[in-house]
Design a protein around this motif. Structure first.
Motif, short mmCIF file in Angstrom:
data_model
loop_
_atom_site.label_atom_id
_atom_site.label_comp_id
_atom_site.label_asym_id
_atom_site.label_seq_id
_atom_site.Cartn_x
_atom_site.Cartn_y
_atom_site.Cartn_z
N LEU A 195 83.75 33.74 95.75
CA LEU A 195 83.34 34.66 94.68
C LEU A 195 84.48 35.62 94.32
O LEU A 195 84.70 35.90 93.13
N ARG A 196 85.21 36.11 95.31
CA ARG A 196 86.34 36.99 95.03
C ARG A 196 87.41 36.28 94.23
O ARG A 196 87.96 36.86 93.29
N LEU A 197 87.70 35.04 94.60
CA LEU A 197 88.71 34.28 93.88
C LEU A 197 88.28 34.04 92.44
O LEU A 197 89.06 34.24 91.51
N SER A 198 87.02 33.67 92.25
CA SER A 198 86.54 33.43 90.90
C SER A 198 86.50 34.71 90.09
O SER A 198 86.72 34.69 88.88
N LYS B 203 88.66 37.17 90.38
CA LYS B 203 90.03 37.49 90.00
C LYS B 203 90.49 36.63 88.83
O LYS B 203 91.25 37.10 87.99
N VAL B 204 90.04 35.39 88.77
CA VAL B 204 90.42 34.50 87.68
C VAL B 204 89.75 34.94 86.38
O VAL B 204 90.40 35.11 85.36
N SER B 205 88.45 35.08 86.44
CA SER B 205 87.72 35.58 85.27
C SER B 205 86.56 36.42 85.78
O SER B 205 85.86 36.01 86.71
N PRO B 206 86.35 37.59 85.22
CA PRO B 206 85.31 38.50 85.73
C PRO B 206 83.93 37.84 85.78
O PRO B 206 83.52 37.16 84.84
N ILE B 207 83.24 38.04 86.89
CA ILE B 207 81.90 37.49 87.02
C ILE B 207 80.91 38.41 86.30
O ILE B 207 81.20 39.56 86.03
N GLY B 208 79.74 37.89 86.02
CA GLY B 208 78.74 38.63 85.27
C GLY B 208 78.20 39.84 86.01
O GLY B 208 77.92 40.87 85.41
N ASN B 209 78.07 39.73 87.32
CA ASN B 209 77.49 40.82 88.11
C ASN B 209 78.43 41.19 89.26
O ASN B 209 78.31 40.66 90.36
N PRO B 210 79.37 42.11 89.04
CA PRO B 210 80.32 42.46 90.10
C PRO B 210 79.68 43.18 91.29
O PRO B 210 80.25 43.25 92.37
N ILE B 211 78.47 43.69 91.12
CA ILE B 211 77.75 44.34 92.23
C ILE B 211 77.45 43.31 93.33
O ILE B 211 77.29 43.66 94.49
N GLN B 212 77.43 42.05 92.96
CA GLN B 212 77.17 40.98 93.91
C GLN B 212 78.23 40.97 95.01
O GLN B 212 77.91 40.69 96.17
N ARG C 224 79.76 43.60 96.28
CA ARG C 224 79.42 44.69 97.19
C ARG C 224 78.27 44.29 98.10
O ARG C 224 78.29 44.56 99.31
N GLU C 225 77.26 43.66 97.54
CA GLU C 225 76.11 43.25 98.34
C GLU C 225 76.51 42.23 99.41
O GLU C 225 76.01 42.27 100.53
N MET C 226 77.41 41.32 99.05
CA MET C 226 77.86 40.33 100.03
C MET C 226 78.65 40.99 101.16
O MET C 226 78.51 40.61 102.32
N ARG C 227 79.48 41.99 100.83
CA ARG C 227 80.22 42.72 101.86
C ARG C 227 79.26 43.42 102.81
O ARG C 227 79.46 43.42 104.03
N LYS C 228 78.20 44.00 102.26
CA LYS C 228 77.22 44.68 103.10
C LYS C 228 76.48 43.70 104.00
O LYS C 228 76.19 43.99 105.16
#
Length: 58
Positions: free
Chosen positions: A28-31, A33-42, A44-48
């Motif tokens: 998800l981080r790689l994708s 960086k290539v093109s912004p994902i629709g929900n960047p809060i995702q 943060r939730e994965m890190r938690k």
């Protein structure tokens, strides 16, 4: 994933879930960086979730 759900898992299941979540997070981080994902809060939730799983192993 909530802490209550994590406590109900066995130690082996927690390890497997942690490895799976870390792999998903890396993709998800790689994708993102290539093109912004629709929900960047995702991210943060994965890190938690990774932190919760790591804490449950200790």
């Amino acid at each position: 994933m909530k802490a209550v759900d994590i406590r109900n898992l066995s130690q082996e299941e927690v390890k497997a879930k942690l490895a799976e979540t870390k792999a998903e997070y890396a993709k998800l981080r790689l994708s993102h960086k290539v093109s912004p994902i629709g929900n960047p809060i995702q991210l943060r939730e994965m890190r938690k979730t990774i932190a919760r799983l790591s804490t449950a192993l200790k």
